[in-house]
Each structure stands twice: as C-alpha cells, then as structure tokens.
Write a protein that holds these residues in place. Sequence first.
Motif, mmCIF file in Angstrom:
data_model
loop_
_atom_site.group_PDB
_atom_site.id
_atom_site.type_symbol
_atom_site.label_atom_id
_atom_site.label_comp_id
_atom_site.label_asym_id
_atom_site.label_seq_id
_atom_site.Cartn_x
_atom_site.Cartn_y
_atom_site.Cartn_z
ATOM 1 N N THR A 100 64.049 7.165 60.802
ATOM 2 C CA THR A 100 63.563 8.375 59.895
ATOM 3 C C THR A 100 62.085 8.174 59.538
ATOM 4 N N PRO A 119 61.306 12.857 62.629
ATOM 5 C CA PRO A 119 62.621 12.533 62.664
ATOM 6 C C PRO A 119 63.376 12.566 61.129
ATOM 7 N N ARG A 179 68.077 12.607 66.796
ATOM 8 C CA ARG A 179 66.639 12.094 66.481
ATOM 9 C C ARG A 179 66.294 11.350 67.499
ATOM 10 N N VAL A 189 65.176 15.894 60.712
ATOM 11 C CA VAL A 189 66.381 16.087 61.605
ATOM 12 C C VAL A 189 67.411 15.595 61.144
#
Length: 238
Positions: free
Chosen positions: A57, A75, A84, A78
């Motif tokens: 992330t 990411p 991702r 998402v």
Amino acid sequence: MASIAHHPAQRRRPAKRRHHAGPLVAPVAVFAAVCVIAAAYVGYVLWPRWPDAPVATDAPSIPITVGGTVFNIEPAAVRIPSQRHAGSQSRIDIAYLWPSLMPPDPSLKVIDGKPVDPNERLFALIQIDDGALPLAERVKNIYPRYLSKTLASGPDGLVVHPFRAETPYEGEDLVYDQTQRFLTRCSRQGVANAGTCLLERRAGAADVTFRFPREWLSDWQNVAAGIDRLMARWRPNT
C-alpha cells in the motif's frame, strides 16, 4: 555387308497425370488456419494463470488498464487487495479521504491538525464500459421520461429535479448546475438514509462513477474541482 544392330524398341512409360487442386482447397485451408488460430487464442485467454502479487500500500502509483484506458492509481487508494497490481483489470474500487484526496492510511490519525474522520470518503468505481448510453444521451433522451414537472432550488445555485414515483428512479433526484457541468443523481434523505450521490465520467472505454454523501452538495463546487483533480492525477497525459 554391314550388319545393322537391331535395338529393342523402348517402351514408353505412361505419362504421370497431374492432379490439379480443386477450387475449394484454398478456401478450406484458410478456414482451417483461422480455426486453429482462434482455438489457440481462446485457449490462451481461458488458460488459468496465477494473479500478480498485490503491491504494497505504500508503493507509488501503478498503471492499471481498464477497457484499454490506463489509470495511474496509488495502491493505498485501491480498496480490494487483489486489485492492487498493475496490468489489465475489469474494474477497480477506490476510496480517498475528503477533502485532502489522500489515499486512506490506517496509521494516519491527523490531517492538517484535525482528526481523520473515517466516514469522510470519496469513493470511485472504474469499470469497463457496459454498453449503457453515455450520461449526456440519458439526460437528453431517457431521464425526461421519468422526471417530474416541478423543479426545486438546491444549494448554491443547483437545480433539483425529482424523479416521479413508480419509475425506475423513484426516490432519487437529478441535481445539476445551470451549465450541467456538474450533474449527479442523488437518493433522497430519509430517516435511515442520509442520501448518496452518483456522478459519472467517461474515460476512453472505461466508465468512472464517483460516490459521495448528498450533504456534500452544499460544497458542490469543491467536489467538482476535486473530481477533476483526481481524473487529471490518474491520467496526467490526457
């Protein structure tokens, strides 16, 4: 007297018959080749493949292709972990903090000196065009069949046009500014319903649907500007 040598007569071999290809051979061969190529393509598409590993992330934006249109998305924004990863996908579910438009970060508790409200989110869904009429066409040719004859004034110059009861859009309003640059369909507020608005954009062959609380209509100009910034961030070269 000179003797004459008699050579046995040579037997003539029968000439080989040449077989000429019939007129249907070439088309049949082409058709067979096309079938083989088509079967190979279908096999490639349907062959099970392991999905790419999800990206962390905290990674920078990654290129995600939806309907042939490339979006550069963080990411962390998402919502579904399996989405991702870079590459082609049929849909992407996204969320951003509002009004900062920062991707949600579980470790981030304060923004600009204020506590982060987990309910303050601007949601977006990017998916392949499903063949539905573009929004402009629906506003012109579909929605008028179901709209009431009465109009109401909304926040900061907006127009609220209710849909009639017993129609597919019962319980919703069409809300727009005078230029219809900002146009959204919102559910009405009720006892257990705070009201939600859907605002659509088209990007290439992909449909982008933004979702936000109806109470944000009081700040609709900033909402419109924020959506424009996100679209520009996702597709900086357009």
